[in-house]
Design a protein around this motif. Structure first.
Motif, PDB file in Angstrom:
ATOM      1  N   LYS A   1      -4.827   9.458  -2.875  1.00 60.03           N
ATOM      2  CA  LYS A   1      -4.059   8.775  -1.820  1.00 60.03           C
ATOM      3  C   LYS A   1      -4.931   7.927  -0.892  1.00 60.03           C
ATOM      4  CE  LYS A   1      -0.513  12.351  -1.955  1.00 60.03           C
ATOM      5  NZ  LYS A   1      -1.005  13.081  -3.076  1.00 60.03           N
TER       6      LYS A   1
ATOM      7  N   PHE B   1       0.823  -1.213   0.000  1.00 53.82           N
ATOM      8  CA  PHE B   1       0.000   0.000   0.000  1.00 53.82           C
ATOM      9  C   PHE B   1       0.858   1.265   0.000  1.00 53.82           C
ATOM     10  CE2 PHE B   1      -2.120   3.416   2.360  1.00 53.82           C
ATOM     11  CZ  PHE B   1      -3.236   3.606   1.569  1.00 53.82           C
TER      12      PHE B   1
ATOM     13  N   ASN C   1       0.323   4.448  -2.870  1.00 52.31           N
ATOM     14  CA  ASN C   1      -0.738   5.392  -2.497  1.00 52.31           C
ATOM     15  C   ASN C   1      -0.302   6.855  -2.572  1.00 52.31           C
ATOM     16  OD1 ASN C   1       0.848   5.532  -0.119  1.00 52.31           O
ATOM     17  ND2 ASN C   1      -0.955   6.075   1.058  1.00 52.31           N
TER      18      ASN C   1
ATOM     19  N   TYR D   1      -6.356   5.036  -1.820  1.00 47.57           N
ATOM     20  CA  TYR D   1      -5.992   3.651  -2.136  1.00 47.57           C
ATOM     21  C   TYR D   1      -4.537   3.624  -2.588  1.00 47.57           C
ATOM     22  CZ  TYR D   1     -11.039   2.806  -2.503  1.00 47.57           C
ATOM     23  OH  TYR D   1     -12.380   2.708  -2.252  1.00 47.57           O
ATOM     24  N   GLY D   2      -4.011   2.413  -2.695  1.00 52.06           N
ATOM     25  CA  GLY D   2      -2.789   2.204  -3.439  1.00 52.06           C
ATOM     26  C   GLY D   2      -3.209   1.864  -4.857  1.00 52.06           C
TER      27      GLY D   2
END
Length: 115
Positions: free
Chosen positions: A28, A19, A23, A30-31
């Protein structure tokens, strides 16, 4: 030349071990682990591509498609889909369309700052 960046991949959540590596783009939240990126000249064709890909994905739990507007150094006769994606910033302000299938549910506009 103004074109559309198509970015398709998997969404990673905070619990995923990679992650923190993915991200740092868009919102930012989520990855964003990309599996495919390329440029297209037609917004209509780009939206059609990501809509079909995400909607028809059956074996992937969390998949996304994001279309951003960008400028590249190319001539009109160049096939932009063959130009490698380089030096992109992946800014939320440049996103004009997004779609994701999260836990089996297709959501258009899952990024919060679309134009």
């Amino acid at each position: 030349m103004r074109v559309y960046l198509v970015d398709v991949g998997f969404l990673l959540s905070e619990g995923d071990k990679e992650f923190d590596c993915y991200n740092m783009v868009y919102d930012k939240r989520y990855g964003y682990y990309d599996i495919e990126q390329f440029y297209m000249e037609s917004l209509y064709a780009a939206v059609d591509y990501v809509d079909k890909l995400i909607s028809q994905a059956t074996t992937v739990k969390n998949i996304y498609g994001i279309i951003s507007i960008t400028d590249i150094d190319a001539d009109v006769e160049d096939d932009v889909e063959d130009i490698p994606v380089e030096y992109e910033e992946y800014l939320l302000d440049n996103v004009i369309y997004s779609i994701a299938k999260i836990n089996g549910i297709v959501t258009k506009g899952f990024l919060s700052n679309e134009k």
